[in-house]
Design a protein around this motif. Structure first.
Motif, PDB file in Angstrom:
ATOM      1  N   UNK A  44      -4.856 -14.840  12.255  1.00 13.96           N
ATOM      2  CA  UNK A  44      -4.409 -14.314  13.380  1.00 13.96           C
ATOM      3  C   UNK A  44      -4.470 -12.851  13.364  1.00 13.96           C
ATOM      4  N   UNK A  45      -4.211 -12.187  12.214  1.00 15.38           N
ATOM      5  CA  UNK A  45      -4.592 -10.589  12.046  1.00 15.38           C
ATOM      6  C   UNK A  45      -5.814 -10.206  12.337  1.00 15.38           C
ATOM      7  N   UNK A  46      -7.007 -10.962  11.822  1.00 15.29           N
ATOM      8  CA  UNK A  46      -8.252 -10.427  12.039  1.00 15.29           C
ATOM      9  C   UNK A  46      -8.505 -10.531  13.457  1.00 15.29           C
ATOM     10  N   UNK A  48      -6.292  -9.970  15.913  1.00 14.94           N
ATOM     11  CA  UNK A  48      -5.395  -9.274  16.572  1.00 14.94           C
ATOM     12  C   UNK A  48      -6.092  -7.765  16.435  1.00 14.94           C
ATOM     13  N   UNK A  49      -6.692  -7.319  15.079  1.00 12.77           N
ATOM     14  CA  UNK A  49      -7.430  -6.021  15.059  1.00 12.77           C
ATOM     15  C   UNK A  49      -8.448  -5.907  15.814  1.00 12.77           C
ATOM     16  N   UNK A  50      -9.182  -7.105  16.023  1.00 13.31           N
ATOM     17  CA  UNK A  50     -10.578  -7.048  16.607  1.00 13.31           C
ATOM     18  C   UNK A  50     -10.089  -6.669  18.238  1.00 13.31           C
ATOM     19  N   UNK A  51      -9.207  -7.334  18.729  1.00 16.81           N
ATOM     20  CA  UNK A  51      -8.888  -7.118  20.039  1.00 16.81           C
ATOM     21  C   UNK A  51      -8.205  -5.903  20.311  1.00 16.81           C
ATOM     22  N   UNK A  52      -7.343  -5.556  19.489  1.00 13.75           N
ATOM     23  CA  UNK A  52      -6.662  -4.239  19.620  1.00 13.75           C
ATOM     24  C   UNK A  52      -7.333  -2.952  19.430  1.00 13.75           C
ATOM     25  N   UNK A  53      -8.520  -3.129  18.443  1.00  8.71           N
ATOM     26  CA  UNK A  53      -9.006  -2.079  17.733  1.00  8.71           C
ATOM     27  C   UNK A  53      -7.937  -1.292  16.762  1.00  8.71           C
ATOM     28  N   UNK A  54      -7.031  -1.853  16.506  1.00 11.02           N
ATOM     29  CA  UNK A  54      -6.276  -1.186  15.482  1.00 11.02           C
ATOM     30  C   UNK A  54      -6.282  -1.617  14.039  1.00 11.02           C
ATOM     31  N   UNK A  55      -6.342  -0.826  12.801  1.00 10.40           N
ATOM     32  CA  UNK A  55      -6.721  -1.436  11.506  1.00 10.40           C
ATOM     33  C   UNK A  55      -5.235  -1.808  10.890  1.00 10.40           C
ATOM     34  N   UNK A  56      -5.342  -2.962  10.149  1.00  8.68           N
ATOM     35  CA  UNK A  56      -4.259  -3.144   9.409  1.00  8.68           C
ATOM     36  C   UNK A  56      -4.618  -3.755   8.207  1.00  8.68           C
ATOM     37  N   UNK A  57      -3.927  -3.428   7.095  1.00 10.78           N
ATOM     38  CA  UNK A  57      -4.197  -3.874   5.719  1.00 10.78           C
ATOM     39  C   UNK A  57      -3.435  -5.168   5.418  1.00 10.78           C
ATOM     40  N   UNK A  58      -3.661  -5.825   4.328  1.00  6.91           N
ATOM     41  CA  UNK A  58      -3.062  -7.046   4.089  1.00  6.91           C
ATOM     42  C   UNK A  58      -2.539  -6.968   2.434  1.00  6.91           C
ATOM     43  N   UNK A  59      -1.219  -7.295   2.264  1.00  6.99           N
ATOM     44  CA  UNK A  59      -0.878  -7.207   0.913  1.00  6.99           C
ATOM     45  C   UNK A  59      -0.361  -8.604   0.702  1.00  6.99           C
ATOM     46  N   UNK A  60      -0.828  -9.408  -0.481  1.00  7.38           N
ATOM     47  CA  UNK A  60      -0.391 -10.712  -0.692  1.00  7.38           C
ATOM     48  C   UNK A  60       0.635 -10.308  -2.053  1.00  7.38           C
ATOM     49  N   UNK A  61       1.919 -10.739  -1.854  1.00 10.35           N
ATOM     50  CA  UNK A  61       2.893 -10.300  -3.132  1.00 10.35           C
ATOM     51  C   UNK A  61       3.229 -11.993  -3.762  1.00 10.35           C
ATOM     52  N   UNK A  62       2.560 -11.719  -4.886  1.00 12.59           N
ATOM     53  CA  UNK A  62       2.634 -12.986  -5.651  1.00 12.59           C
ATOM     54  C   UNK A  62       4.061 -13.059  -6.142  1.00 12.59           C
ATOM     55  N   UNK A  63       4.390 -14.350  -6.394  1.00  9.09           N
ATOM     56  CA  UNK A  63       5.687 -14.550  -7.061  1.00  9.09           C
ATOM     57  C   UNK A  63       5.777 -14.338  -8.470  1.00  9.09           C
ATOM     58  N   UNK A  64       7.059 -13.743  -8.887  1.00 10.66           N
ATOM     59  CA  UNK A  64       7.029 -13.347 -10.403  1.00 10.66           C
ATOM     60  C   UNK A  64       7.744 -14.683 -10.956  1.00 10.66           C
ATOM     61  N   UNK A  65       8.107 -14.645 -12.313  1.00 12.02           N
ATOM     62  CA  UNK A  65       8.500 -15.558 -13.106  1.00 12.02           C
ATOM     63  C   UNK A  65       9.850 -16.021 -12.592  1.00 12.02           C
ATOM     64  N   UNK A  66       9.995 -17.406 -12.638  1.00 11.86           N
ATOM     65  CA  UNK A  66      10.993 -18.224 -12.242  1.00 11.86           C
ATOM     66  C   UNK A  66      12.022 -18.568 -13.366  1.00 11.86           C
ATOM     67  N   UNK A  67      12.798 -17.459 -13.841  1.00 14.39           N
ATOM     68  CA  UNK A  67      13.813 -17.524 -14.689  1.00 14.39           C
ATOM     69  C   UNK A  67      15.137 -17.888 -13.998  1.00 14.39           C
ATOM     70  N   UNK A  68      15.320 -19.527 -14.061  1.00 17.32           N
ATOM     71  CA  UNK A  68      16.491 -19.700 -13.368  1.00 17.32           C
ATOM     72  C   UNK A  68      17.100 -20.765 -14.004  1.00 17.32           C
TER      73      UNK A  68
END
Length: 311
Positions: A44-46, A48-68
């Motif tokens: 959807x982002x790709x 949207x950027x093509x249709x609007x001509x506006x650039x947008x980066x992607x950050x994928x935030x990986x989950x850390x340790x699940x100390x629970x």
């Protein structure tokens, strides 16, 4: 930067509008959703950027340790309802109870104080104004007044607190005169899930954290309230036991409960509770554990690190 909700995977208009309103970095929180949803967000982002001509980066935030915290033994299967009272104990509003077919239970309204499963055949004969009498799980005599029929379910109300357990007998007493087959006059409450159990912790209590993920148990007492076994619960990461030391602080459940580590063995860590409300705190399963001064060996372990950590 905008963190994507699950809807961004399927709602193109949402993503396009975010780009049009200035989003220049899409954050995908990989602690939620899954690969299919993440791919949908990127597509959807790709677009949207093509249709609007506006650039947008992607950050994928990986989950850390699940100390629970680990699991806790199941609590009793019991429902409690009670009316709302003022400071003098006077009833302000009666408790509302939904009697619903156990075979096909209907979703209770947020207004319901309890949803009780009962046989559908028994429910079919219940009318507004009828009463249902029973002895609750504590042995207290109680009754419900039927206030209305809602689909296959019935609404009832009560001005007294009651505890309902599976198998509890209910006796229908019709308002209108007439005969009801004895086989349909009395029924029993159907099955429902057990309540999630928690561990009650007070200032000065000991809590044992275990390498084993056997279900946790509350503290046990003999006669005269003499402690025989402190509360205990498992920890999801075994590396924890190799890297903590006596005297270090520990925080549980987003800092609601604080303590000091007193003893450490390969299998158990004993904590003295030093931070809790005067009335105590409840510790549940799958609650976060924070050890701010733990050994760097734990913090840098390949098994418990990721590109970005999320508490």
């Amino acid at each position: 930067m905008v963190t994507m909700p699950t809807e961004a995977a399927t709602d193109y208009d949402l993503v396009r509008d975010l780009v049009l309103h200035g989003m220049d970095c899409m954050r995908i929180n990989c602690a939620h959703d899954g690969r299919e949803a993440w791919s949908g967000m990127v597509r959807n982002l790709r677009r949207a950027t093509q249709e609007t001509g506006r650039p947008c980066k992607i950050t994928m935030d990986l989950a850390g340790p699940k100390l629970r915290t680990g699991p806790i033994e199941a609590g009793p299967a019991v429902l409690k309802y009670r009316p709302k009272r003022d400071d003098f104990g006077r009833v302000l509003s009666k408790a509302r109870i939904l009697l619903t077919p156990g075979s096909l239970p209907e979703n209770a309204s947020p207004e319901a104080d309890a949803s009780v499963p009962v046989p559908a055949e028994w429910l079919k004969q219940v009318k507004r104004g009828d009463r249902v009498r029973f002895t609750d799980a504590r042995g207290a005599s109680r009754s419900l007044k039927i206030t209305g029929v809602d689909g296959n379910s019935c609404w009832a109300e009560s001005s007294r607190t009651a505890y309902i357990a599976p198998g509890l007998a209910l006796e229908l007493r019709p308002r209108a005169k007439g005969k009801i087959a004895n086989s349909l006059r009395i029924t029993t409450v159907g099955a429902f899930p057990s309540k999630p159990k928690t561990l009650r912790l007070n200032l000065g209590d000991a809590l044992v954290l275990t390498r084993s993920l056997d279900p946790g148990q509350p503290a046990k007492y003999a006669k005269k309230k003499q402690l025989t076994s402190p509360a205990r619960i498992g920890v999801t990461l075994p590396e924890f036991f190799d890297c903590v030391r006596p005297g270090e602080p520990i925080w549980l459940d987003d800092g609601k409960i604080g303590g000091i580590i007193r003893t450490v063995t390969p299998e158990n860590v004993t904590v003295e509770i030093t931070q809790a409300r005067p009335a105590g705190e409840k510790l549940g399963a799958e609650k976060g554990i924070n050890v701010p001064k733990a050994s760097s060996a734990f913090l840098l372990s390949p098994k418990t690190t990721s590109r970005r950590s999320r508490s």
